[in-house]
Design an enzyme around this catalytic site. Structure first.
Site, PDB file in Angstrom:
ATOM      1  N   CYS A 115      10.867  16.532  -2.237  1.00  0.00           N
ATOM      2  CA  CYS A 115      11.623  15.939  -3.345  1.00  0.00           C
ATOM      3  C   CYS A 115      11.468  14.426  -3.438  1.00  0.00           C
ATOM      4  O   CYS A 115      11.854  13.831  -4.445  1.00  0.00           O
ATOM      5  CB  CYS A 115      13.097  16.303  -3.213  1.00  0.00           C
ATOM      6  N   HIS A 255      17.867  11.567  -6.939  1.00  0.00           N
ATOM      7  CA  HIS A 255      17.308  12.917  -7.004  1.00  0.00           C
ATOM      8  C   HIS A 255      18.453  13.907  -7.142  1.00  0.00           C
ATOM      9  O   HIS A 255      19.468  13.816  -6.452  1.00  0.00           O
ATOM     10  CB  HIS A 255      16.496  13.206  -5.739  1.00  0.00           C
ATOM     11  N   ASN A 285      18.181  21.670  -9.225  1.00  0.00           N
ATOM     12  CA  ASN A 285      17.275  20.808  -8.468  1.00  0.00           C
ATOM     13  C   ASN A 285      15.850  21.110  -8.918  1.00  0.00           C
ATOM     14  O   ASN A 285      15.273  22.128  -8.532  1.00  0.00           O
ATOM     15  CB  ASN A 285      17.451  21.071  -6.970  1.00  0.00           C
TER      16      ASN A 285
END
Length: 338
Positions: A115, A255, A285
């Site tokens: 990520c 994020h 996500n």
């Protein structure tokens, strides 16, 4: 003295049409809409339907970026794609994107840092621009995590969605652009958030496919603790060494891993809710796509000179932060070389 920096001058994004709600997931595993929302902040996520692949989402994001900036794909020098769900192990998804959009003068490669990959790619792309060797660099964050998530694993199936975002980097001579960044990695965290099979250590076999080892695996409590710490530390270090207090930031773009992680880190930094940009409730996500999607969706509300911090944390572990002063939208780009 004129300061020349790499600046974001155009954006693009894409999410698939198919929406999967918490109620639909609850029908397949032992959970509920209330449980998912309370623990993650996610209401729904988007899922890419076969046979489309990661590059197909990225192509739309890049095309939207080029249209916004009024550029031909032939003007692009480099494409860097941050992804952990490439179309193939090789060739690089960046090269597939370049071919599909007609960027035949560009070279490209992929970055895989979970990520945190988009920030790693953005910081890298900025250096090509700042060095003077490249004029127009596109950085893409794109992932199809729905194909790497075990639909029977409540720990992960509630979290991930699919999407793509892209930004264009060009030179800005007014002092705006990417100002500072901190990138970190620590491989000792690999067992807490990773995909076990599919690499050289555990090649795909009939048995590990049956065992689900090619799906993402995480230890939620461990990841939560490290993510909050990582988010907070890199953002605070960047703020301290650039003389920024909470009130000096226009926006914090984290994020979109988990709403509780974001809220904890934002509180630690002393930020107000209106400073924190979110899309996790609608998209989940989206891994490498979450930050560029947030930038794309909010770019019309940014003003030149606004201070923005990006921060991310991912498997492995890998994490980082970037401080930028927003440069312009396409309409103001003529001023960049003055």
């Amino acid at each position: 003295m004129t300061i020349s920096r790499a600046a974001i001058t155009a954006t693009g994004g894409y999410v698939p049409d198919k929406i999967v709600t918490n109620a639909e997931i609850s029908a397949a595993v032992d959970t509920s809409d209330e449980w998912i929302l309370a623990r993650t902040g996610i209401r729904e996520r988007r899922v890419l339907e076969p046979p489309a692949a990661t590059s197909d989402m990225a192509v739309i994001a890049v095309q939207r970026l080029l249209e916004e900036r009024g550029l031909s794909a032939l003007e692009i020098d480099l494409i860097i794609c941050a992804t952990v769900s490439p179309d193939h192990v090789y060739p690089a998804t960046a090269n597939i994107i370049a071919t599909k959009v007609g960027a035949s003068n560009a070279w490209g490669y992929d970055i895989g840092a979970a990520c945190a990959g988009f920030l790693f790619a953005l910081w890298t792309g900025a250096k090509f621009v700042e060095s003077g060797t490249h004029d127009k660099v596109i950085v893409v964050g794109a992932d199809t995590m729905s194909r790497k998530t075990n639909p029977r694993d409540r720990e992960t199936c509630i979290l991930f969605g699919d999407g793509a975002g892209a930004v264009l980097l060009e030179r800005d001579n007014r002092g705006y652009g990417l100002i500072d960044g901190i990138m970190k990695s620590n491989g000792s965290g690999q067992e807490f958030l990773y995909q076990k099979a599919g690499g050289s250590k555990y090649p795909s076999t009939e048995q590990n496919v049956k065992d689900g080892d090619h799906f993402v695996t995480q230890s939620g409590a461990v990841v939560f603790k490290h993510a909050v710490k990582g988010f907070t530390e890199v953002a605070r270090q960047i703020m301290d060494r650039n003389g920024l207090g909470p009130g000096d930031l226009s926006f914090f773009i984290p994020h979109q891993a988990n709403r509780r992680i974001i809220d904890s880190a934002s509180s630690n930094l002393g930020l107000a809710p209106e400073q924190v940009l979110l899309n996790i409730d609608r998209y989940g996500n989206t891994t490498n796509a979450s930050i560029p999607l947030c930038i794309w969706e909010n770019a019309d509300n940014f003003e030149p000179g606004q201070n923005i911090i990006l921060a991310s944390f991912g498997g492995g572990f890998s994490w980082g932060g970037i401080y930028l002063s927003w440069a312009s939208d396409g309409a103001r780009l003529e001023e960049l070389s003055l």
